[in-house]
Design an enzyme around this catalytic site. Structure first.
Site, mmCIF file in Angstrom:
data_model
loop_
_atom_site.group_PDB
_atom_site.id
_atom_site.type_symbol
_atom_site.label_atom_id
_atom_site.label_comp_id
_atom_site.label_asym_id
_atom_site.label_seq_id
_atom_site.Cartn_x
_atom_site.Cartn_y
_atom_site.Cartn_z
ATOM 1 N N LEU A 166 -42.704 12.715 -21.891
ATOM 2 C CA LEU A 166 -43.925 12.001 -21.531
ATOM 3 C C LEU A 166 -43.632 10.501 -21.426
ATOM 4 C CD1 LEU A 166 -46.303 13.782 -24.083
ATOM 5 C CD2 LEU A 166 -46.042 14.324 -21.655
ATOM 6 N N SER A 172 -42.028 7.282 -29.027
ATOM 7 C CA SER A 172 -41.370 8.582 -29.068
ATOM 8 C C SER A 172 -41.776 9.527 -27.946
ATOM 9 C CB SER A 172 -41.663 9.244 -30.419
ATOM 10 O OG SER A 172 -43.067 9.254 -30.671
ATOM 11 N N GLU A 173 -42.697 9.106 -27.085
ATOM 12 C CA GLU A 173 -43.200 10.012 -26.052
ATOM 13 C C GLU A 173 -42.099 10.568 -25.153
ATOM 14 O OE1 GLU A 173 -46.621 7.151 -26.984
ATOM 15 O OE2 GLU A 173 -44.442 7.073 -26.827
ATOM 16 N N VAL A 174 -41.094 9.729 -24.849
ATOM 17 C CA VAL A 174 -40.033 10.155 -23.932
ATOM 18 C C VAL A 174 -39.296 11.386 -24.465
ATOM 19 C CG1 VAL A 174 -38.225 8.649 -24.894
ATOM 20 C CG2 VAL A 174 -38.137 9.313 -22.484
ATOM 21 N N LEU A 193 -40.589 13.866 -25.654
ATOM 22 C CA LEU A 193 -41.409 15.034 -25.287
ATOM 23 C C LEU A 193 -41.551 15.157 -23.776
ATOM 24 C CD1 LEU A 193 -44.270 14.461 -27.899
ATOM 25 C CD2 LEU A 193 -42.307 15.997 -28.121
#
Length: 199
Positions: free
Chosen positions: A142, A136-138, A140
């Site tokens: 990231l 899920s970083e993308v 945000l």
């Protein structure tokens, strides 16, 4: 072994259980939990009576990754703090990855972001049929940088590229197809299956 703030550690008859214990925050980790996990795995690794470690989470979610409240405390200009936090997280993953005995991941509910990294460093990972995974970083802005070495080794560059770029969720059945988890079981059989493997 000392009592930890956000993890539970129990060891008996050669089987140690390390449980993420922040259900109110979906077992998301911060600097304290990362430090605790690192210390717990290092100590258990030195205990010759421990022959297997089970990594689990309290409540309906295995691990939601890094705690966003903790991450928001670091400003974009605080590079020294960011580097320190990154080193602490890498130390946590390495401590689990390099444990001298097998580590079995007991995965229920969601494993998002850095929680997927925890799954990747387990020697064996068993998930419930309703488990859901996501890099899920993308979402945000990231990239999953710290966990990438472990993910690349576990599921390969092709799958890392897809899921790190899209941030899409994928079910346990797909996690098994791409070798993130080894077996998928009904929720009511998770404890039993993990115990069987530990034995």
């Amino acid at each position: 072994m000392r009592r930890f703030t956000h993890i539970l550690v129990d060891s008996r008859n050669g089987v140690a259980r390390v449980t993420l214990n922040k259900p109110d925050r979906r077992n998301a980790f911060d600097d304290r939990m990362a430090t605790d996990l690192c210390e717990a795995f290092e100590q258990l690794g030195k205990d010759s009576s421990v022959r297997v470690i089970i990594l689990a989470g309290t409540g309906p979610v295995f691990c939601a990754g890094a705690d966003l409240q903790w991450m928001s405390q670091v400003t974009p200009t605080d590079t020294a703090r960011a580097a320190q936090d990154a080193e602490r997280l890498m130390g946590m993953y390495r401590a689990i990855d390099e444990a001298p005995c097998p580590v079995i991941g007991q995965i229920q509910g969601r494993a998002f972001g850095g929680g997927v990294g925890l799954v990747a460093v387990c020697d064996i990972a068993i998930a419930t049929e309703d488990a859901v995974f996501c890099l899920s970083e993308v979402k945000l802005g990231l990239v999953p940088a710290i966990i990438s070495p472990f993910l690349l080794r576990k599921i390969g560059a092709s799958h890392v590229r897809r899921y790190a770029l899209t941030g899409e969720t994928f079910p346990a059945s797909v996690a098994k197809q791409i070798n993130l988890v080894h077996e998928v079981v009904p929720a009511e059989r998770l404890d039993e299956k993990v115990r069987e493997l530990a034995e």
